[in-house]
Design a protein around this motif. Sequence first.
Motif, PDB file in Angstrom:
ATOM      1  N   SER A  91      -2.981  -0.592   4.106  1.00 10.72           N
ATOM      2  CA  SER A  91      -3.090   0.154   5.356  1.00 10.72           C
ATOM      3  C   SER A  91      -4.262  -0.357   6.166  1.00 10.72           C
ATOM      4  N   THR A  92      -4.448   0.190   7.330  1.00 15.18           N
ATOM      5  CA  THR A  92      -5.550  -0.216   8.206  1.00 15.18           C
ATOM      6  C   THR A  92      -6.901   0.034   7.545  1.00 15.18           C
ATOM      7  N   SER A  93      -7.016   1.139   6.822  1.00 12.20           N
ATOM      8  CA  SER A  93      -8.276   1.467   6.154  1.00 12.20           C
ATOM      9  C   SER A  93      -8.507   0.600   4.932  1.00 12.20           C
ATOM     10  N   GLY A  94      -7.424   0.087   4.346  1.00 17.16           N
ATOM     11  CA  GLY A  94      -7.543  -0.766   3.170  1.00 17.16           C
ATOM     12  C   GLY A  94      -7.915  -0.027   1.907  1.00 17.16           C
ATOM     13  N   GLU A  95      -7.725   1.290   1.896  1.00 17.31           N
ATOM     14  CA  GLU A  95      -8.089   2.094   0.733  1.00 17.31           C
ATOM     15  C   GLU A  95      -6.901   2.938   0.265  1.00 17.31           C
ATOM     16  N   LYS A  96      -6.912   3.202  -1.031  1.00 19.63           N
ATOM     17  CA  LYS A  96      -5.894   4.098  -1.569  1.00 19.63           C
ATOM     18  C   LYS A  96      -6.208   5.530  -1.162  1.00 19.63           C
ATOM     19  N   THR A  97      -5.160   6.311  -0.919  1.00 21.22           N
ATOM     20  CA  THR A  97      -5.327   7.706  -0.535  1.00 21.22           C
ATOM     21  C   THR A  97      -4.673   8.586  -1.583  1.00 21.22           C
ATOM     22  N   GLU A  98      -5.457   9.441  -2.222  1.00 19.43           N
ATOM     23  CA  GLU A  98      -4.940  10.250  -3.323  1.00 19.43           C
ATOM     24  C   GLU A  98      -3.844  11.209  -2.883  1.00 19.43           C
ATOM     25  N   ASP A  99      -3.937  11.699  -1.682  1.00 20.92           N
ATOM     26  CA  ASP A  99      -2.952  12.675  -1.212  1.00 20.92           C
ATOM     27  C   ASP A  99      -1.898  12.045  -0.305  1.00 20.92           C
ATOM     28  N   ALA A 100      -1.637  10.730  -0.497  1.00 17.96           N
ATOM     29  CA  ALA A 100      -0.686  10.019   0.357  1.00 17.96           C
ATOM     30  C   ALA A 100       0.712  10.629   0.287  1.00 17.96           C
ATOM     31  N   PHE A 101       1.078  11.146  -0.880  1.00 18.09           N
ATOM     32  CA  PHE A 101       2.423  11.705  -1.049  1.00 18.09           C
ATOM     33  C   PHE A 101       2.451  13.230  -0.913  1.00 18.09           C
ATOM     34  N   LYS A 102       1.368  13.774  -0.409  1.00 12.93           N
ATOM     35  CA  LYS A 102       1.225  15.229  -0.386  1.00 12.93           C
ATOM     36  C   LYS A 102       2.228  15.906   0.535  1.00 12.93           C
ATOM     37  N   ASN A 103       2.516  15.324   1.686  1.00 11.15           N
ATOM     38  CA  ASN A 103       3.373  15.983   2.691  1.00 11.15           C
ATOM     39  C   ASN A 103       4.672  15.213   2.922  1.00 11.15           C
ATOM     40  N   LEU A 104       5.336  14.837   1.850  1.00 15.27           N
ATOM     41  CA  LEU A 104       6.564  14.050   1.968  1.00 15.27           C
ATOM     42  C   LEU A 104       7.641  14.758   2.787  1.00 15.27           C
ATOM     43  N   ASP A 105       7.726  16.064   2.658  1.00 15.40           N
ATOM     44  CA  ASP A 105       8.782  16.802   3.359  1.00 15.40           C
ATOM     45  C   ASP A 105       8.637  16.732   4.873  1.00 15.40           C
ATOM     46  N   ASN A 106       7.457  16.319   5.337  1.00 14.00           N
ATOM     47  CA  ASN A 106       7.246  16.229   6.792  1.00 14.00           C
ATOM     48  C   ASN A 106       7.853  14.964   7.386  1.00 14.00           C
ATOM     49  N   TYR A 107       8.238  14.021   6.538  1.00 13.14           N
ATOM     50  CA  TYR A 107       8.762  12.735   7.009  1.00 13.14           C
ATOM     51  C   TYR A 107      10.291  12.676   6.879  1.00 13.14           C
ATOM     52  N   TYR A 108      10.900  11.993   7.832  1.00 15.91           N
ATOM     53  CA  TYR A 108      12.340  11.754   7.765  1.00 15.91           C
ATOM     54  C   TYR A 108      12.669  10.666   6.736  1.00 15.91           C
ATOM     55  N   PHE A 109      11.841   9.618   6.714  1.00 14.04           N
ATOM     56  CA  PHE A 109      12.173   8.437   5.902  1.00 14.04           C
ATOM     57  C   PHE A 109      10.976   7.960   5.094  1.00 14.04           C
ATOM     58  N   TYR A 110      11.285   7.328   3.966  1.00 16.59           N
ATOM     59  CA  TYR A 110      10.265   6.632   3.185  1.00 16.59           C
ATOM     60  C   TYR A 110      10.714   5.195   2.985  1.00 16.59           C
ATOM     61  N   LEU A 111       9.807   4.245   3.242  1.00 12.92           N
ATOM     62  CA  LEU A 111      10.138   2.836   3.093  1.00 12.92           C
ATOM     63  C   LEU A 111       9.971   2.419   1.620  1.00 12.92           C
ATOM     64  N   SER A 112      11.076   2.381   0.896  1.00 13.65           N
ATOM     65  CA  SER A 112      11.054   1.952  -0.505  1.00 13.65           C
ATOM     66  C   SER A 112      11.287   0.444  -0.545  1.00 13.65           C
ATOM     67  N   PHE A 113      10.271  -0.303  -0.143  1.00 13.25           N
ATOM     68  CA  PHE A 113      10.363  -1.759  -0.045  1.00 13.25           C
ATOM     69  C   PHE A 113       9.763  -2.390  -1.297  1.00 13.25           C
ATOM     70  N   GLU A 114      10.532  -3.229  -1.988  1.00 14.64           N
ATOM     71  CA  GLU A 114      10.062  -3.882  -3.204  1.00 14.64           C
ATOM     72  C   GLU A 114       9.269  -5.148  -2.867  1.00 14.64           C
ATOM     73  N   ASN A 115       8.429  -5.580  -3.809  1.00 17.13           N
ATOM     74  CA  ASN A 115       7.647  -6.802  -3.574  1.00 17.13           C
ATOM     75  C   ASN A 115       8.466  -8.064  -3.787  1.00 17.13           C
ATOM     76  N   SER A 116       9.668  -7.922  -4.387  1.00 17.62           N
ATOM     77  CA  SER A 116      10.558  -9.066  -4.607  1.00 17.62           C
ATOM     78  C   SER A 116      11.999  -8.640  -4.362  1.00 17.62           C
ATOM     79  N   LEU A 117      12.784  -9.561  -3.803  1.00 21.52           N
ATOM     80  CA  LEU A 117      14.206  -9.327  -3.598  1.00 21.52           C
ATOM     81  C   LEU A 117      14.960 -10.017  -4.732  1.00 21.52           C
ATOM     82  N   CYS A 118      15.246  -9.278  -5.788  1.00 21.75           N
ATOM     83  CA  CYS A 118      15.874  -9.861  -6.975  1.00 21.75           C
ATOM     84  C   CYS A 118      16.914  -8.911  -7.545  1.00 21.75           C
ATOM     85  N   ASP A 119      17.908  -9.469  -8.203  1.00 20.08           N
ATOM     86  CA  ASP A 119      18.923  -8.662  -8.864  1.00 20.08           C
ATOM     87  C   ASP A 119      18.276  -7.676  -9.827  1.00 20.08           C
ATOM     88  N   ASP A 120      18.762  -6.442  -9.807  1.00 20.18           N
ATOM     89  CA  ASP A 120      18.344  -5.378 -10.738  1.00 20.18           C
ATOM     90  C   ASP A 120      16.953  -4.828 -10.466  1.00 20.18           C
TER      91      ASP A 120
END
Length: 456
Positions: free
Chosen positions: A300-329
């Motif tokens: 992220s812009t701050s470059g730091e992990k945020t402990e409560d990053a997943f705290k308000n998931l219900d407020n978002y329409y979408f989550y980007l589940s992007f993998e670090n590799s495009l591979c079978d399975d």
Amino acid sequence: MGNLTNHPHVYKVLTVIFLVLFLYNSSMLLYNYDNINTIEVSEKSYTHQNMETKLNENIYLKDIESKQTNRKTKFEILSNPNLSNYTTSNFYKYYQDGLKVINKTEDDNSNDLKLILLYDPVFRNFKDGLDQWKWYFPLESPFTCKNGFSCRLTTDHDKLTEASAVMVSLPGLPPDSNTWIPGGYIPPDHQKWVAVWAEAPWYFAQHQNITSWLQMLDDIFDWTASYHSDATFTGFYRQNCSYVKRKTKQPMDKELILKSKNNSALWVVSHCNSTSGRDKYAQDIQATGLINVTVYGKCSTSGEKTEDAFKNLDNYYFYLSFENSLCDDYITEKFFKMLKQNIVPVVMGAPRSDYERLAPPNSYIHVADFTSPTDLAKYLLHLQNNPDEYYEYLEWKEWYQLDCPEFPWLGCQICQKLYQKEAPQKDLFRNFTSYWNSKKCYGQDFTNTRISEDNM
């Protein structure tokens, strides 16, 4: 009578006689062979089918013997004292730390339990690499699983010869392939070596040069534990859970779910500049100005992990589940965790059919269905502005429920299998390089993951 050799038909006659004698002798040999077999079968009460079975068994035993011989040879090469620098005191210098990681409550009655050795850290470059085995094992010895099986656990290399299973994390191995097996060591017949890895080949190519010595892993491992759908132990990203259809519909509060949505998309990511190109794709979505992507984590812009990053998931329409590799399975926890929430995952990773195999229908949006980040952003904006259409991606929750086994731990699966009888060396991976490369990767071309049948 004269010289017979000068007679014009002598050679023809001799040839005919020779052929007749040859055919006669051949037929007699076949006849005698059949009779001998018939007599032997009769005397031993064997049927023809029994004979074939016995022959196949002999071939199988010879094959097993060959595998054991190859394995012994491979260990002799890797553990050659002239090549190996292995000692129990300097191997990653984790020997004493490893003993502290496991909570020991063993007594005299524990000695009969199968022993599992955690051979190396999960990751070589992490100080707490050994502690990260907690993702797969309850770090206590002995441990008892809900499936009723109990095993002992150790990191003590002095107990290598008595271990029933040796867990080897491939990311934890040293860069020099000749220094990780003790000099002169040959595994006992009962001992199972298990290769463990959770990342795709592209990750290894980027972070450690394991691909240059994969052939050194031939004839070493009996079992594998990985994201591969055909691994001996699989499913640790989803804890072996699966979605099953309910017998009756279980309605949800649609209005309440939609009312809580006030942000577009969330992305929590700490592995930056990955081989899949997901960083640029997310930036391109943001650049359209159509969808706002909130980013947390080291990337992220701050470059730091945020402990409560997943705290308000219900407020978002979408989550980007992007993998670090495009591979079978290759589908990781970032997708399966989101399915448990009232949020729609937008996925980039394995081919669409891999997701279809594991997830309920219409439960996610795959980037490969869109020609560009702009087209995807337009569609996400359309769903935001049309709540009924958006809710269709959550409606599956009314018909499907998550079914999990009582023992999701990888360690519990291995413990159970150690008590099961099987043919010796049945699952030995003779050509590890071939197995390693059996799953395709697609670089940064997400369009190739649209239909897996054409890619596999």
